[in-house]
Design an enzyme around this catalytic site. Structure first.
Site, PDB file in Angstrom:
ATOM      1  N   GLY A   1       0.814  -1.217   0.000  1.00 44.27           N
ATOM      2  CA  GLY A   1       0.000   0.000   0.000  1.00 44.27           C
ATOM      3  C   GLY A   1       0.840   1.256   0.000  1.00 44.27           C
TER       4      GLY A   1
ATOM      5  N   GLY B   1       2.548   3.578   1.559  1.00 44.71           N
ATOM      6  CA  GLY B   1       3.107   3.753   2.889  1.00 44.71           C
ATOM      7  C   GLY B   1       3.691   5.119   3.140  1.00 44.71           C
TER       8      GLY B   1
ATOM      9  N   ARG C   1       3.497  13.778  -8.297  1.00 38.85           N
ATOM     10  CA  ARG C   1       3.643  12.885  -9.453  1.00 38.85           C
ATOM     11  C   ARG C   1       2.325  12.768 -10.210  1.00 38.85           C
ATOM     12  NH1 ARG C   1       6.032   7.124  -8.020  1.00 38.85           N
ATOM     13  NH2 ARG C   1       3.991   6.787  -7.083  1.00 38.85           N
TER      14      ARG C   1
ATOM     15  N   ASP D   1       4.287  -4.601  -7.532  1.00 37.00           N
ATOM     16  CA  ASP D   1       3.654  -3.345  -7.120  1.00 37.00           C
ATOM     17  C   ASP D   1       4.200  -2.161  -7.904  1.00 37.00           C
ATOM     18  OD1 ASP D   1       5.876  -4.226  -5.289  1.00 37.00           O
ATOM     19  OD2 ASP D   1       5.792  -2.134  -4.686  1.00 37.00           O
TER      20      ASP D   1
END
Length: 492
Positions: A90, A92, A176, A252
């Protein structure tokens, strides 16, 4: 006024995908300041650069103050990291601030990396520091200029904090932009928990967002896999064609959109070497330059596993058979994309059967010869004009190149095209300038000390990688002889 800044958010993930994230806001920080702002990208997004450069813009892009209309959240995902599965990763140290519809009607995520701890932080501080943030900014924008699908950097924001790493370093946040932040790992998170309904909902959302032409098709989940497979085949082929090594190709970090994401332990090769590794933690070379096509196929296999119950809910054996066939087709799709890129680099317009051997044999000739990959392909424009001396000079022992060059000239002669048109086409795809590792490190070291001049100079050169620029000769050179081996880190 801090409350004067607005973004035209249109937040489909927050609105439609409850249960796939945790609502979360960034940390309050003492002194957010815009360090670098991507004015051209801001305009593309329909945002006002002057407003972004203000105190309100810095607060918003650091995560310290969510602007009106934002729906900040931390996304859930899992992932295979260096082959080992982590069921919960996830965001983090990041939040999805919201989604924007850009000036061309494309939906884009605005994501903040380094904005503080979230429920997925796993013991980390959730922060980022200036060097790695500027690395991601620089590398992403360089890849964009090279024509490689990528997440992009809207801004690097300093926070006024001192963050403990190897000593105290300046805290920073990267703003981003991405087509989305959906990953193979997002699907793995819910599939690992046996939550097939959520995997289906996620797949339907991803299809509607990225592949709307297949919405409602009976075979949409199998076709969804094919689309992601082909997007990743094209992406990794482009990496290999420009000499890029991602360095952390975990599931991921494998996007559904087919964009490059996460520029931590990444680098460009100088000398051609399929075994090139730059990541400090990749001790076995899992993510080496030449391994990248194999790894993305492995990652896609993990993605296929999450879709089995969707492809055929009644017959898992049939679903596995269909998906296995599609995985098995990956090498051919990848080779097609890679060879398309190599033909362009070699100035070949026709598609002839011998082209695959011609391309591979040039690379074989380079092995062990300390041949500068980028410079060699740029020099082939002179070979296309009939002068091999420039390319030949890059070989310690040019005998192998000489044999190859004879075949190359024979191949060029099969095509009836004006030489200068061929050369112009080659120069549009073979860069002069890439983010040379030693130059990147030099710029980041200076920036960490408060001097951004080298960063801005390097960024300006890399924005036009195919065009020869006055006074930029040193930007085209590899690291000086005797320089230490380049090593990169995750930047966490």
């Amino acid at each position: 006024m801090l409350d004067a800044l607005t973004f035209p958010f249109n937040n489909s993930f927050a609105d439609e995908m409850e249960g796939f994230f945790v609502p979360w806001e960034g940390d309050k920080v003492p002194d957010p300041q815009i360090a670098v702002l991507n004015i051209a990208l801001a305009a593309e997004l329909g945002l006002d650069p002057e407003a972004l450069a203000s105190a309100a813009g810095a607060a918003a892009l650091s995560g310290a103050m969510a602007p009106a209309g934002a729906s900040p959240l931390a996304m859930a995902y899992a992932g295979h990291q260096f082959g080992g599965f982590s069921a919960q990763l996830g965001d983090g140290r990041a939040i999805l601030l919201g989604e924007l519809i850009d000036t061309e009607g494309r939906r884009r995520d605005l994501h903040l990396k380094g904005s503080g701890r979230t429920p997925f932080s796993r013991g980390g501080d959730g922060k980022a520091v200036l060097g790695p943030v500027l690395r991601e900014y620089l590398m992403g924008e360089a890849m964009h200029a090279l024509g490689v699908p990528t997440t992009r950097a809207l801004a690097a924001v300093t926070t006024g904090e001192e963050i403990a790493r190897e000593g105290l370093e300046k805290g920073a946040v990267l703003a981003r932009i991405a087509a989305s932040h959906l990953r193979v790992g997002t699907f793995q998170f819910f599939a690992a928990r046996g939550e097939t309904d959520k995997v289906r909902k996620l797949a339907d959302y991803a299809i509607a967002r990225h592949f709307p032409d297949i919405v409602g098709r009976e075979d949409r989940y199998l076709e969804f896999f094919r689309r992601v497979r082909d997007a990743q085949a094209a992406l990794v082929a482009k990496w290999v064609n420009v000499g890029f090594v991602h360095g952390v190709m975990n599931t991921d970090n494998t996007t559904i959109s087919g964009e490059t994401i996460d520029y931590g332990p990444c680098a460009f090769i100088d000398s051609y070497d399929p075994k090139a590794v730059f990541s400090s933690i990749d001790e076995r070379g899992r993510y080496a330059y030449g391994n990248q096509p194999l790894i993305i196929q492995w990652n896609l296999s993990r993605f296929a596993e999450t879709l089995t119950d969707l492809v055929n809910p009644e017959d898992s054996d049939d679903a596995i058979r269909q998906l296995t066939n599609e995985i098995g087709a990956f090498p051919a799709h990848y080779q097609q994309e890679w060879l398309k890129g190599m033909r362009a680099k070699l100035g070949l317009l026709k598609e002839l059967p011998e082209d695959l051997d011609l391309a591979n044999d040039l690379l074989k000739a380079c092995e062990g010869q300390d041949v500068d990959f980028t410079a060699l392909f740029r020099a082939l424009a002179a070979s296309a004009r009939g002068n091999d001396e420039l390319a030949r000079a890059y070989f310690d022992d040019p005998a192998a190149f000489d044999a190859w060059a004879a075949r190359y000239h024979t191949r060029l002669a099969t095509e009836d095209i004006a030489t200068e048109l061929r050369v112009e086409a080659m120069n549009r795809v073979n860069p002069i300038y890439i983010p040379r590792n030693h130059l990147v490190e030099e710029a980041l070291k200076a920036a960490a000390g408060g001097d951004l001049e080298l960063f801005h100079k390097l960024s300006a050169v890399l924005a036009h990688p195919f065009t020869e620029q006055d006074g930029a000769e040193t930007y085209a050179l590899p690291a000086p002889e005797g320089a230490p081996r380049h090593v990169t880190f995750c930047g966490t």
